[in-house]
Design a protein around this motif. Structure first.
Motif, PDB file in Angstrom:
ATOM      1  N   PHE A 269       0.824  -1.207   0.000  1.00 22.39           N
ATOM      2  CA  PHE A 269       0.000   0.000   0.000  1.00 22.39           C
ATOM      3  C   PHE A 269       0.861   1.262   0.000  1.00 22.39           C
ATOM      4  O   PHE A 269       0.539   2.253  -0.660  1.00 22.39           O
ATOM      5  N   LEU A 270       1.961   1.216   0.745  1.00 24.71           N
ATOM      6  CA  LEU A 270       2.820   2.389   0.860  1.00 24.71           C
ATOM      7  C   LEU A 270       3.669   2.587  -0.388  1.00 24.71           C
ATOM      8  O   LEU A 270       3.777   3.717  -0.893  1.00 24.71           O
ATOM      9  N   SER A 271       4.259   1.523  -0.917  1.00 29.13           N
ATOM     10  CA  SER A 271       5.150   1.645  -2.070  1.00 29.13           C
ATOM     11  C   SER A 271       4.407   2.065  -3.331  1.00 29.13           C
ATOM     12  O   SER A 271       4.978   2.723  -4.203  1.00 29.13           O
ATOM     13  N   ARG A 272       3.153   1.702  -3.447  1.00 27.08           N
ATOM     14  CA  ARG A 272       2.361   2.051  -4.629  1.00 27.08           C
ATOM     15  C   ARG A 272       1.489   3.289  -4.409  1.00 27.08           C
ATOM     16  O   ARG A 272       0.635   3.598  -5.243  1.00 27.08           O
ATOM     17  N   ASN A 273       1.693   3.955  -3.285  1.00 20.13           N
ATOM     18  CA  ASN A 273       0.956   5.188  -2.977  1.00 20.13           C
ATOM     19  C   ASN A 273      -0.557   4.987  -3.007  1.00 20.13           C
ATOM     20  O   ASN A 273      -1.313   5.874  -3.405  1.00 20.13           O
ATOM     21  N   ILE A 274      -0.993   3.810  -2.597  1.00 18.73           N
ATOM     22  CA  ILE A 274      -2.430   3.534  -2.547  1.00 18.73           C
ATOM     23  C   ILE A 274      -3.074   4.245  -1.361  1.00 18.73           C
ATOM     24  O   ILE A 274      -4.174   4.802  -1.472  1.00 18.73           O
ATOM     25  N   LEU A 275      -2.379   4.246  -0.231  1.00 16.97           N
ATOM     26  CA  LEU A 275      -2.869   4.906   0.971  1.00 16.97           C
ATOM     27  C   LEU A 275      -1.720   5.661   1.620  1.00 16.97           C
ATOM     28  O   LEU A 275      -0.547   5.324   1.434  1.00 16.97           O
ATOM     29  N   SER A 276      -2.061   6.681   2.386  1.00 19.15           N
ATOM     30  CA  SER A 276      -1.032   7.403   3.136  1.00 19.15           C
ATOM     31  C   SER A 276      -0.538   6.541   4.300  1.00 19.15           C
ATOM     32  O   SER A 276      -1.202   5.579   4.706  1.00 19.15           O
ATOM     33  N   LEU A 277       0.616   6.896   4.838  1.00 19.43           N
ATOM     34  CA  LEU A 277       1.188   6.112   5.926  1.00 19.43           C
ATOM     35  C   LEU A 277       0.275   6.107   7.150  1.00 19.43           C
ATOM     36  O   LEU A 277       0.076   5.062   7.782  1.00 19.43           O
ATOM     37  N   LEU A 278      -0.300   7.255   7.473  1.00 25.95           N
ATOM     38  CA  LEU A 278      -1.195   7.322   8.630  1.00 25.95           C
ATOM     39  C   LEU A 278      -2.437   6.457   8.420  1.00 25.95           C
ATOM     40  O   LEU A 278      -2.880   5.753   9.332  1.00 25.95           O
ATOM     41  N   THR A 279      -2.975   6.485   7.205  1.00 24.96           N
ATOM     42  CA  THR A 279      -4.156   5.668   6.903  1.00 24.96           C
ATOM     43  C   THR A 279      -3.842   4.185   7.004  1.00 24.96           C
ATOM     44  O   THR A 279      -4.643   3.386   7.507  1.00 24.96           O
ATOM     45  N   ARG A 281      -1.508   2.802   8.918  1.00 28.75           N
ATOM     46  CA  ARG A 281      -1.365   2.446  10.324  1.00 28.75           C
ATOM     47  C   ARG A 281      -2.732   2.329  11.007  1.00 28.75           C
ATOM     48  O   ARG A 281      -2.981   1.410  11.787  1.00 28.75           O
ATOM     49  N   LYS A 282      -3.642   3.254  10.713  1.00 23.63           N
ATOM     50  CA  LYS A 282      -4.974   3.192  11.316  1.00 23.63           C
ATOM     51  C   LYS A 282      -5.763   1.992  10.802  1.00 23.63           C
ATOM     52  O   LYS A 282      -6.498   1.342  11.562  1.00 23.63           O
ATOM     53  N   LEU A 283      -5.621   1.696   9.497  1.00 22.64           N
ATOM     54  CA  LEU A 283      -6.365   0.580   8.914  1.00 22.64           C
ATOM     55  C   LEU A 283      -5.974  -0.748   9.565  1.00 22.64           C
ATOM     56  O   LEU A 283      -6.835  -1.529   9.988  1.00 22.64           O
ATOM     57  N   PHE A 284      -4.673  -1.002   9.653  1.00 22.89           N
ATOM     58  CA  PHE A 284      -4.235  -2.288  10.195  1.00 22.89           C
ATOM     59  C   PHE A 284      -4.445  -2.370  11.704  1.00 22.89           C
ATOM     60  O   PHE A 284      -4.661  -3.458  12.248  1.00 22.89           O
ATOM     61  N   THR A 285      -4.392  -1.244  12.392  1.00 22.06           N
ATOM     62  CA  THR A 285      -4.715  -1.254  13.813  1.00 22.06           C
ATOM     63  C   THR A 285      -6.198  -1.540  14.016  1.00 22.06           C
ATOM     64  O   THR A 285      -6.586  -2.293  14.918  1.00 22.06           O
ATOM     65  N   GLY A 325       1.148  -4.410  11.153  1.00 23.97           N
ATOM     66  CA  GLY A 325       1.253  -3.358  10.157  1.00 23.97           C
ATOM     67  C   GLY A 325       0.707  -2.029  10.640  1.00 23.97           C
ATOM     68  O   GLY A 325       0.660  -1.058   9.879  1.00 23.97           O
ATOM     69  N   GLY A 326       0.314  -1.984  11.898  1.00 21.98           N
ATOM     70  CA  GLY A 326      -0.289  -0.775  12.447  1.00 21.98           C
ATOM     71  C   GLY A 326       0.424  -0.263  13.671  1.00 21.98           C
ATOM     72  O   GLY A 326       1.568   0.189  13.607  1.00 21.98           O
ATOM     73  N   ILE A 327      -0.216  -0.412  14.818  1.00 24.60           N
ATOM     74  CA  ILE A 327       0.272   0.216  16.037  1.00 24.60           C
ATOM     75  C   ILE A 327       1.607  -0.347  16.503  1.00 24.60           C
ATOM     76  O   ILE A 327       2.409   0.363  17.124  1.00 24.60           O
ATOM     77  N   LEU A 328       1.891  -1.607  16.196  1.00 29.37           N
ATOM     78  CA  LEU A 328       3.121  -2.224  16.697  1.00 29.37           C
ATOM     79  C   LEU A 328       4.377  -1.674  16.030  1.00 29.37           C
ATOM     80  O   LEU A 328       5.472  -1.795  16.571  1.00 29.37           O
ATOM     81  N   ILE A 329       4.232  -1.071  14.861  1.00 30.37           N
ATOM     82  CA  ILE A 329       5.393  -0.485  14.177  1.00 30.37           C
ATOM     83  C   ILE A 329       5.319   1.033  14.150  1.00 30.37           C
ATOM     84  O   ILE A 329       6.253   1.705  13.696  1.00 30.37           O
ATOM     85  N   ASN A 330       4.240   1.587  14.677  1.00 33.23           N
ATOM     86  CA  ASN A 330       3.993   3.025  14.583  1.00 33.23           C
ATOM     87  C   ASN A 330       5.034   3.862  15.323  1.00 33.23           C
ATOM     88  O   ASN A 330       5.306   5.014  14.956  1.00 33.23           O
ATOM     89  N   LYS A 396      -0.540   9.432  15.030  1.00 33.00           N
ATOM     90  CA  LYS A 396       0.255  10.218  14.096  1.00 33.00           C
ATOM     91  C   LYS A 396       1.197   9.268  13.354  1.00 33.00           C
ATOM     92  O   LYS A 396       1.494   8.169  13.820  1.00 33.00           O
ATOM     93  N   ALA A 397       1.692   9.727  12.207  1.00 32.32           N
ATOM     94  CA  ALA A 397       2.611   8.882  11.441  1.00 32.32           C
ATOM     95  C   ALA A 397       3.826   9.647  10.948  1.00 32.32           C
ATOM     96  O   ALA A 397       4.593   9.126  10.144  1.00 32.32           O
ATOM     97  N   GLU A 398       4.013  10.879  11.414  1.00 31.71           N
ATOM     98  CA  GLU A 398       5.192  11.642  11.033  1.00 31.71           C
ATOM     99  C   GLU A 398       6.065  11.853  12.265  1.00 31.71           C
ATOM    100  O   GLU A 398       5.603  11.764  13.398  1.00 31.71           O
ATOM    101  N   ILE A 399       7.352  12.087  12.030  1.00 33.97           N
ATOM    102  CA  ILE A 399       8.284  12.286  13.131  1.00 33.97           C
ATOM    103  C   ILE A 399       7.856  13.501  13.946  1.00 33.97           C
ATOM    104  O   ILE A 399       7.642  14.584  13.410  1.00 33.97           O
ATOM    105  N   GLN A 400       7.737  13.301  15.253  1.00 33.14           N
ATOM    106  CA  GLN A 400       7.301  14.374  16.136  1.00 33.14           C
ATOM    107  C   GLN A 400       8.446  15.345  16.420  1.00 33.14           C
ATOM    108  O   GLN A 400       9.627  14.979  16.350  1.00 33.14           O
ATOM    109  N   ASP A 401       8.084  16.575  16.759  1.00 34.34           N
ATOM    110  CA  ASP A 401       9.099  17.612  16.983  1.00 34.34           C
ATOM    111  C   ASP A 401      10.073  17.225  18.089  1.00 34.34           C
ATOM    112  O   ASP A 401      11.274  17.466  17.991  1.00 34.34           O
TER     113      ASP A 401
END
Length: 411
Positions: A269-279, A281-285, A325-330, A396-401
């Motif tokens: 999903f990520l490599s083919r830009n089917i879904l965003s990274l946050l989506t 993570r939420k989907l698999f969680t 594929g979700g919260i455990l790697i988030n 969240k799925a981006e590096i925090q400040d």
């Protein structure tokens, strides 16, 4: 007589089988401590201010000659040293699984723990003679750790009643999560006060002592144990006589398959830009928390046959692996800089939750003579749903400040 169903047995935390689980928990704590400690001692073993790769000769300060010898090891050599233990673990898995069905588990687990501890004790001496010997020690250490980790699972074939297999297995394996926590807590203190070689001596000595306890306290069959009560012996043997081992292993087999599937699907999903990274993570969680809850309810209300019960039980256990594929790697997404620390911290929380859940289950089973399992399953469903709602709101799925590396610039 053969068709008689044994009376329900409330889990006894002072029983021999739980004592064995505790012994294996400590074994796994030691194994993980021996494996991980070099990642921390490497900081003091290597002189980061000197050019690396020149030789193995130690550059020692006059006051620190014996306590903290320092070596000129290149970063490549350091990486090989840290990873070499996994080569030993890898090549030992299949032979260990085969040999566990032939040789004594008492001797295999005890000897593997002792030899892993022995080579842990030898690492400071090996470092004096060259990096090659350290790598060899780590590979052999991993070989025996792999044997101990694989063969200990066979213990529960004869010691775990079917209704307690997951509980006893998870209790013993929780040591793999507790071990890194122990290392993080005490390794720095030992290095500062006693020197880094003492880290290996302490964890190695603890492993040797524990292996001795294993040889003294463990018996491979409940009927041979001199200290087991008659009621516990009858409970274990009668319970094991009524369940097929293959059926008991199916939930774990499908959980492994679903974990691989979750990892592959999330990367696609990520490599083919089917879904965003946050989506993603939420989907698999969502799948990993909601599906087990739904299948658990089906297990309570829709499983009117043996086959239906087995199907829903397998699905309830296996679909939880979607969290891989979700919260455990988030954590790796939001704070890669602190991934090791945060992963260890969350593992401790998870371990605490598992221990609390086992205790609460025992209390409910002992006090509620009506429908205790109904309450237990509903508590599990509620916990999953509440956790899922919290995650979907705050994930969240981006590096925090606070996790970004700050770079100082000088004019």
């Amino acid at each position: 007589m053969d068709n008689q169903v044994p009376p329900r047995k409330v889990p006894n935390f002072c029983s021999i089988r739980y004592g064995i689980a505790l012994l294996l928990l400590l074994c796994n704590v030691i194994i993980m401590s021996q494996r991980v400690c070099m990642s921390l001692t490497m900081i003091t073993m290597v002189n980061s201010t000197e050019p690396h790769g020149l030789s193995n000769t130690s550059t020692k300060e006059p006051q620190d000659n014996i306590k903290n010898p320092v070596y000129n090891w290149s970063t490549e050599i350091q990486g090989i040293m840290l990873s070499s233990i996994f080569y030993g673990i890898l090549i030992s898995q299949i032979p260990a699984g085969y040999l566990s069905g032939i040789y004594s588990l008492k001797k295999m687990v005890g000897s593997a723990l002792f030899l892993s501890s022995l080579f842990t004790l030898l690492i400071p001496l090996a470092a004096e003679f060259g990096e090659a010997l350290v790598i060899i020690c780590r590979v052999i250490q991993g070989l025996f750790q792999g044997i101990a980790l694989t063969t200990q699972q066979v213990v529960w074939i004869k010691w775990a009643p079917p209704l307690e297999q997951v509980r006893l297995t998870s209790l013993s394996l929780s040591g793999l999560l507790l071990g890194p926590c122990v290392v993080l807590l005490i390794t720095g203190f030992i290095c500062d006060s006693l020197g880094w070689p003492m880290v290996f001596y302490i964890f190695g000595a603890c492993g040797c002592a524990l292996s001795l306890l294993w040889f003294i306290l463990f018996y491979e069959d409940p009927k041979d144990h001199p200290c087991i009560s008659k009621s516990e012996k009858e409970y274990i043997t009668s319970a094991l006589a009524q369940q097929n081992g293959l059926l008991s292993s199916l939930p774990h087999l499908f959980a492994w398959i679903f974990a691989i599937l979750a990892g592959h699907m999330s990367d696609v999903f990520l490599s083919r830009n089917i879904l965003s990274l946050l989506t993603i993570r939420k989907l698999f969680t969502l799948l990993g928390l909601l599906l087990p809850a739904l299948f658990s309810l089906c297990l309570l209300f829709l499983s009117s046959s043996f086959h239906g019960t087995m199907i829903f039980l397998i699905l309830a256990n296996a679909t939880g692996s979607f969290c891989m594929g979700g919260i455990l790697i988030n954590v790796l997404d939001i704070a890669p800089r602190y991934y090791g620390f945060l992963k260890g911290f969350t593992n401790v929380i998870g371990l605490t939750g598992g221990l609390v859940a086992s205790t609460v289950t025992g209390v409910i089973l002992s006090q509620d003579q009506g429908s205790p399992w109904l309450k237990i399953f509903f508590m599990m469903v509620a916990n999953n749903v509440i956790s899922l709602i919290f995650y979907l709101i705050f994930a969240k799925a981006e590096i925090q400040d606070w996790a970004k590396e700050t770079q100082n610039t000088y004019l």
